[in-house]
Every structure is written in structure tokens, then in C-alpha cells.
Design a protein around this motif. Structure first.
Motif, PDB file in Angstrom:
ATOM      1  N   PRO A 189       0.827  -1.398   0.576  1.00 11.71           N
ATOM      2  CA  PRO A 189      -0.194  -0.103   0.255  1.00 11.71           C
ATOM      3  C   PRO A 189       0.845   1.712  -0.299  1.00 11.71           C
ATOM      4  N   THR A 190       0.215   2.258  -0.014  1.00  9.55           N
ATOM      5  CA  THR A 190       0.871   3.965   0.621  1.00  9.55           C
ATOM      6  C   THR A 190       1.674   4.053   0.839  1.00  9.55           C
ATOM      7  N   TYR A 191       0.682   3.554   2.593  1.00  3.23           N
ATOM      8  CA  TYR A 191       1.316   3.424   3.850  1.00  3.23           C
ATOM      9  C   TYR A 191       0.578   2.236   4.464  1.00  3.23           C
ATOM     10  N   GLY A 192       1.367   1.510   5.233  1.00  2.03           N
ATOM     11  CA  GLY A 192       0.897   0.215   6.164  1.00  2.03           C
ATOM     12  C   GLY A 192       0.812   0.596   7.511  1.00  2.03           C
ATOM     13  N   TYR A 193       0.139   0.374   8.234  1.00  3.99           N
ATOM     14  CA  TYR A 193       0.331   0.414  10.120  1.00  3.99           C
ATOM     15  C   TYR A 193       0.115  -1.068  10.234  1.00  3.99           C
ATOM     16  N   ASP A 194       0.431  -1.968  11.320  1.00  3.43           N
ATOM     17  CA  ASP A 194      -0.656  -3.619  11.320  1.00  3.43           C
ATOM     18  C   ASP A 194      -0.565  -3.312  12.785  1.00  3.43           C
ATOM     19  N   LEU A 195      -1.543  -4.167  13.439  1.00  2.00           N
ATOM     20  CA  LEU A 195      -1.518  -4.583  14.811  1.00  2.00           C
ATOM     21  C   LEU A 195      -0.145  -4.132  15.876  1.00  2.00           C
ATOM     22  N   ASP A 196       0.263  -5.452  14.879  1.00  2.00           N
ATOM     23  CA  ASP A 196       1.816  -5.985  16.050  1.00  2.00           C
ATOM     24  C   ASP A 196       2.333  -5.020  16.026  1.00  2.00           C
ATOM     25  N   GLN A 197       2.647  -3.551  15.126  1.00  2.00           N
ATOM     26  CA  GLN A 197       3.386  -2.794  15.715  1.00  2.00           C
ATOM     27  C   GLN A 197       2.593  -1.516  16.554  1.00  2.00           C
ATOM     28  N   ALA A 198       1.342  -1.571  16.232  1.00  2.00           N
ATOM     29  CA  ALA A 198       0.598  -0.586  17.256  1.00  2.00           C
ATOM     30  C   ALA A 198       1.364  -0.797  18.943  1.00  2.00           C
ATOM     31  N   VAL A 199       1.174  -2.634  18.703  1.00  2.00           N
ATOM     32  CA  VAL A 199       0.609  -3.203  19.920  1.00  2.00           C
ATOM     33  C   VAL A 199       1.760  -2.798  20.875  1.00  2.00           C
ATOM     34  N   LYS A 200       3.194  -2.950  19.793  1.00  2.54           N
ATOM     35  CA  LYS A 200       4.703  -2.870  20.227  1.00  2.54           C
ATOM     36  C   LYS A 200       4.556  -1.510  21.049  1.00  2.54           C
ATOM     37  N   ASP A 201       3.923  -0.607  19.656  1.00  5.18           N
ATOM     38  CA  ASP A 201       4.372   0.872  20.659  1.00  5.18           C
ATOM     39  C   ASP A 201       2.920   1.869  21.184  1.00  5.18           C
ATOM     40  N   LYS A 202       2.553   0.066  21.537  1.00  2.18           N
ATOM     41  CA  LYS A 202       1.228   1.282  23.073  1.00  2.18           C
ATOM     42  C   LYS A 202       0.235   1.395  22.537  1.00  2.18           C
ATOM     43  N   LEU A 204      -2.509   0.057  20.557  1.00  2.00           N
ATOM     44  CA  LEU A 204      -3.155  -0.460  21.032  1.00  2.00           C
ATOM     45  C   LEU A 204      -2.906  -1.510  21.678  1.00  2.00           C
ATOM     46  N   VAL A 205      -3.531  -2.035  22.314  1.00  2.00           N
ATOM     47  CA  VAL A 205      -3.990  -3.302  23.538  1.00  2.00           C
ATOM     48  C   VAL A 205      -3.611  -4.855  22.251  1.00  2.00           C
ATOM     49  N   ASP A 206      -3.238  -5.764  22.516  1.00  2.00           N
ATOM     50  CA  ASP A 206      -3.458  -7.155  22.551  1.00  2.00           C
ATOM     51  C   ASP A 206      -4.673  -7.422  23.117  1.00  2.00           C
ATOM     52  N   PHE A 207      -5.628  -9.144  22.515  1.00  2.00           N
ATOM     53  CA  PHE A 207      -6.455  -9.592  23.064  1.00  2.00           C
ATOM     54  C   PHE A 207      -5.750 -11.127  23.639  1.00  2.00           C
ATOM     55  N   LEU A 208      -6.944 -11.302  24.536  1.00  3.49           N
ATOM     56  CA  LEU A 208      -6.780 -12.239  24.905  1.00  3.49           C
ATOM     57  C   LEU A 208      -8.299 -13.732  25.148  1.00  3.49           C
ATOM     58  N   SER A 209      -8.128 -14.888  24.222  1.00  3.08           N
ATOM     59  CA  SER A 209      -9.263 -15.417  24.103  1.00  3.08           C
ATOM     60  C   SER A 209      -9.280 -16.640  25.104  1.00  3.08           C
ATOM     61  N   VAL A 210     -10.245 -17.069  25.472  1.00  2.00           N
ATOM     62  CA  VAL A 210     -10.731 -18.597  25.826  1.00  2.00           C
ATOM     63  C   VAL A 210     -11.221 -19.340  25.855  1.00  2.00           C
ATOM     64  N   GLU A 211     -11.034 -20.309  24.819  1.00  2.00           N
ATOM     65  CA  GLU A 211     -12.136 -21.091  24.494  1.00  2.00           C
ATOM     66  C   GLU A 211     -13.084 -21.813  25.750  1.00  2.00           C
ATOM     67  N   SER A 212     -14.124 -22.363  25.197  1.00  2.00           N
ATOM     68  CA  SER A 212     -15.715 -22.655  25.501  1.00  2.00           C
ATOM     69  C   SER A 212     -16.119 -23.319  24.259  1.00  2.00           C
ATOM     70  N   LYS A 213     -16.789 -25.046  24.484  1.00  2.00           N
ATOM     71  CA  LYS A 213     -17.242 -25.733  23.184  1.00  2.00           C
ATOM     72  C   LYS A 213     -18.776 -25.873  23.919  1.00  2.00           C
ATOM     73  N   LEU A 214     -19.506 -25.118  23.153  1.00  2.00           N
ATOM     74  CA  LEU A 214     -21.205 -25.830  23.638  1.00  2.00           C
ATOM     75  C   LEU A 214     -21.659 -27.009  22.974  1.00  2.00           C
ATOM     76  N   PRO A 381      -8.608  -0.810  21.319  1.00  2.00           N
ATOM     77  CA  PRO A 381      -7.292   0.774  21.126  1.00  2.00           C
ATOM     78  C   PRO A 381      -7.132   0.956  23.229  1.00  2.00           C
ATOM     79  N   ALA A 382      -6.388   1.562  22.852  1.00  2.00           N
ATOM     80  CA  ALA A 382      -5.748   1.559  24.284  1.00  2.00           C
ATOM     81  C   ALA A 382      -6.415   2.388  25.006  1.00  2.00           C
ATOM     82  N   ARG A 383      -6.445   2.083  26.395  1.00  2.00           N
ATOM     83  CA  ARG A 383      -7.506   3.135  27.345  1.00  2.00           C
ATOM     84  C   ARG A 383      -6.470   3.769  28.791  1.00  2.00           C
ATOM     85  N   THR A 384      -6.465   5.300  28.153  1.00  2.00           N
ATOM     86  CA  THR A 384      -5.621   6.118  29.313  1.00  2.00           C
ATOM     87  C   THR A 384      -6.669   5.956  30.171  1.00  2.00           C
TER      88      THR A 384
END
Length: 450
Positions: A189-202, A204-214, A381-384
Motif C-alpha cells: 500500500p501507499t502506507y501501512g501500519y498494522d496491529l502488531d506494530q501498534a501493540v509494540k508501540d502501545k 493498541l492493546v492485544d487481546f486474549l481468548s478463552v475457549e469453551s465449546k457448547l 484501542p488502548a484506554r488512557t
């Protein structure tokens, strides 16, 4: 008078982050080289709208544009973008064509693609047709991708103006033809900025998941596996006029036309017990439940009200069946107002920016990886302000990997942003073996904010 776009100064009160300034300069450099199209790929939550507002400010000051067209595919996104422009660039006159068509003096026009298609030939000023081929000096396309371009191609070919496309879809997931539309090399693209970099830069925040099958959502309902009392209910529900019974109800039927209250109840209990809390753990944080359809959403709300009668107004369906959708979104976005849980049918999946969201519940299949990551972006999104200490947790499987291809599970899944650290992200899909199940937090694909 038009001046050079070299060495532009970006208003950091509008876009003050380093990557936003880099994105603006990349577009300016492209325009300076007489390129007419630019594509910005930026993670959901990284501030695409702020970036493009600061870009418009630069182009206005340098004499490159006077009239700007901002296009989005939903009224709520048009309204959200217009508000941001008004707040951050108050000197620019604006109008929303979805609400008013007589403000012909406005320099910045906001519209859905559908509305603009209708207005090109119908809206006039005292001199005749308003939206002539050369009326706009810049067209901004929100969520630029091939399907939008193919459906509304006439808009882009009609207006003789530079085009800037915005998307949060990870650059490796964007269709090659989308790059072709913007006359770019695939994956560049003309310019790109992805989640991985945004998380490293703080930013954005990463997410966690927990599995539970119904079980029913995973396997469907088999008559022979039911206890006697449930067999009787099955017979009463599914027997046809000849008294014949289907041997099983496939899982695909669940939440499409068949609703199982116990399944919904279990998913809601998991959310209420393990979802991220606020107010020192006393109150569930803002939550989006992604439902399959309107009837499914209403059933979730009905079951919630039965299970939690002491929480009136806590959960609300927000979809296109509503008359005042924007008011409902505004109330959900307000941290001081209810509802805490928005049950969404496509309305909040992409684009809508609600920074207060802490929990996401996937209660439907998501067949598109690109859309899945955009949905994840509703909670990154990171929260202040500090958040109450609560164990990030969720409900069922995000997707499974089989020998054939990735499959997006129909099990409901709640996802919460990680408060400090998150899983390692490799930047690629994990390798799989037959029958192996992968959690979303153990893979990597960029996502983001709006």
C-alpha cells in the motif's frame, strides 16, 4: 495557489502520532509525483480518520483541494466521520447528504455510496447540476476494497479527482484486485501500519481468548443422544404432518431458525462471570455480542432479561431494524449510560469506534478472515484510564484449523483486550495437524481501530 507537497507540516493537534504523520507524507509524496490514487492500510483504532483529516488540512493549506467528498458504506460511519471533521477541522464547512441535500455551499460532503449515486443527477444549485465531473478535488473512500469498487464503480470513474482509500483489512488479506484499483503493487500500500506494530508501540492493546465449546453448536442435535424427556420435546417440535422425525438437526440450523435457550444461557453466564469488569469489578465493561440475525439477537436479549431481571436496560439489540440507530450507538458509546451490552447484527462489526468496549462475544460464524480481524478491532484501542483488575476471559472457539483450510467456528466466542501482555504474534498462520484446534490469540494477523 497550489504549492509543493514536499516537506509538509502536519498539524499534530489533529494527528500527533509518528505513523500518522508518515502516512500523510507518503500520500503527499505520491500526489507530488503525479500519482492520482493512494491506499492507507491502518489497524483499527490507530486513527485512520484523524490521519485523513490532517491530510485534508495539509492539502487545503497547500492549495491542492477546495471541495472534498468522503464516502462510506453505512449512515452511522458517515455520521461518525462528519463529527470527527467538525471537531478537528472546525473551519471547514461540511454537510451530510444522507440528512440534507440543500447545503450546496459546503466544502466537504459526506455521503454513503448509495446516496451519492442518487444525488449525482438530482442535486442542483442555481447554475444547474451541482456535482459535476470536476466538482471535487479529492475523494476519500472509507473501507476501500474491491467489492465496494465493483458495486459503485460509476462514482469513481465519474469524478475526476485524486482518490484516497482507507482500510483496516490487513495488507496481506487485501484482494489483489484492490491493489490494482489503486494502481499499486500487490501487498504494497501507499502506507501501512498494522496491529502488531501498534501493540509494540502501545497505541493498541492485544487481546486474549478463552475457549469453551457448547455441544449443540459444535455437533448439532441428534435424537438418539437425547434423554427421554428431551426426546419427547424433540418429537413435539420437529415431527412433520406424517409423524416422521429428522434423525438430527445440524449445527448450522442453530441460531438461524432454531434457538436453544440453554446454549444462550450458558454463553451469557460465561460472559457475566468472566468478562472484564469496571467500577472495581462491580459492573461488566461495555460488551458487543455479534449475533447471527435479528431473531437471534432478540432471543439473546430475551434470555438475558430472564436470567438477569435485576439489570433492566443492561442489554440492547442494535441493528438495522431500529428507527433511531445512531441514538442507540451514541448511548452505547457513552460510558455513563446503558446499555452495557450491545447485541449487534452487522451494525457494529466494522468501522464503528467505541473505545469503551472491553468484551466481544462471537455468537455467529465469521466466514471472512478480513472481517474477523476488523471485528476483533472493536476491542483493541488502548484506554488512557485505568481499568478494574479482572481476569481477561471469554467463551468459545474462534476458529479451527483442519487439513483443508481455516474454518471459522459457529461457537460463541467472547474476546477481551489484554490488560498488559498478550500472546506472541508470529505474523503468519500457525501450522496445523489434522484435528488440531487453534485459538485466535495464538495466531497473528493485523487488526486495529477505525
Amino acid at each position: 495557489m497550489r504549492t509543493s507537497l514536499k516537506n509538509v507540516m502536519v498539524d499534530r493537534n489533529i494527528a500527533g502520532r509518528y505513523y500518522q504523520e508518515s502516512a500523510i507524507k507518503a500520500v503527499c509524496e505520491a500526489f507530488q509525483r503525479n500519482r492520482r490514487k493512494a491506499l492507507l492500510v491502518m489497524a483499527t483504532g490507530s486513527g485512520k480518520t484523524r490521519t485523513v483529516i490532517a491530510l485534508v488540512d495539509v492539502l487545503l493549506r497547500r492549495g491542492w483541494v477546495k471541495n472534498v467528498l468522503f464516502l462510506a458504506d453505512r449512515n452511522s460511519l458517515v455520521t461518525q466521520a462528519k463529527r470527527s471533521f467538525v471537531n478537528l477541522l472546525p473551519s471547514l464547512s461540511v454537510t451530510n447528504l444522507c440528512e440534507e441535500k440543500d447545503n450546496t455551499a459546503a466544502r466537504c460532503v459526506f455521503s454513503t455510496y448509495q446516496t451519492m449515486m442518487n444525488c449525482i443527477d438530482t442535486v442542483q444549485d442555481e447554475e444547474g447540476k451541482l456535482f459535476t465531473v470536476g466538482h471535487f478535488d479529492l475523494v476519500i473512500c472509507d473501507e476501500a476494497h474491491r467489492s465496494i469498487y465493483n458495486k459503485y464503480r460509476d462514482i469513481f470513474t465519474y469524478f475526476d479527482a485524486p482518490l484516497v482509500g482507507l482500510t483496516a483489512t490487513p495488507k496481506d488479506e487485501i484482494d489483489k484486485n484492490t491493489y490494482d484499483i489503486f494502481e499499486l503493487q500487490s501487498g504494497v500500500p501507499t502506507y501501512g501500519y498494522d496491529l502488531d506494530q501498534a501493540v509494540k508501540d502501545k497505541f493498541l492493546v492485544d487481546f486474549l481468548s478463552v475457549e469453551s465449546k457448547l455441544k449443540f453448536l459444535e455437533e448439532g442435535i441428534a435424537y438418539d443422544d437425547l434423554p427421554q424427556e428431551e426426546r419427547e420435546e424433540y418429537e413435539a417440535t420437529f415431527a412433520d404432518e406424517n409423524g416422521e422425525l429428522p434423525k438430527r438437526i445440524e449445527s448450522s440450523a442453530l441460531n438461524a431458525w432454531l434457538f436453544n435457550e440453554d446454549t444462550i444461557r450458558k454463553a451469557l453466564h460465561l460472559l457475566m462471570e468472566h468478562g472484564l469488569k469496571i467500577e472495581y469489578g462491580e459492573k461488566l465493561g461495555k460488551t458487543i455480542i455479534f449475533a447471527k440475525n435479528h431473531n437471534h439477537a432478540e432471543k439473546i436479549r430475551e434470555v438475558f432479561e430472564k436470567e438477569y431481571p435485576h439489570l433492566p436496560g443492561y442489554a440492547k439489540v442494535i441493528d438495522n431494524y431500529m428507527t433511531y440507530v445512531q441514538s442507540a450507538i451514541d448511548e452505547f458509546s457513552n460510558p455513563k449510560k446503558l446499555p452495557q451490552i450491545a447485541i449487534s447484527v452487522d451494525m457494529l462489526d466494522t468501522g464503528i469506534d467505541v473505545p469503551e468496549v472491553l468484551n466481544l462475544v462471537f455468537f455467529k460464524k465469521v466466514m471472512s478472515k478480513a472481517k474477523f480481524w476488523q471485528m476483533i478491532g472493536r476491542g483493541t484501542p488502548a484506554r488512557t484510564r485505568p481499568r478494574a483488575a479482572s481476569r481477561p476471559s471469554c467463551t468459545p472457539t474462534c476458529w479451527s484449523r483442519s487439513t483443508a483450510a481455516a474454518r471459522w467456528s459457529s461457537s460463541p466466542t467472547a474476546l477481551t483486550p489484554a490488560s498488559t501482555t498478550g500472546p506472541t504474534r508470529s505474523g503468519r498462520w500457525p501450522r496445523s495437524t489434522p484435528g488440531e484446534t487453534w485459538r485466535s490469540c495464538s495466531t497473528c494477523a493485523p487488526c486495529g481501530q477505525a
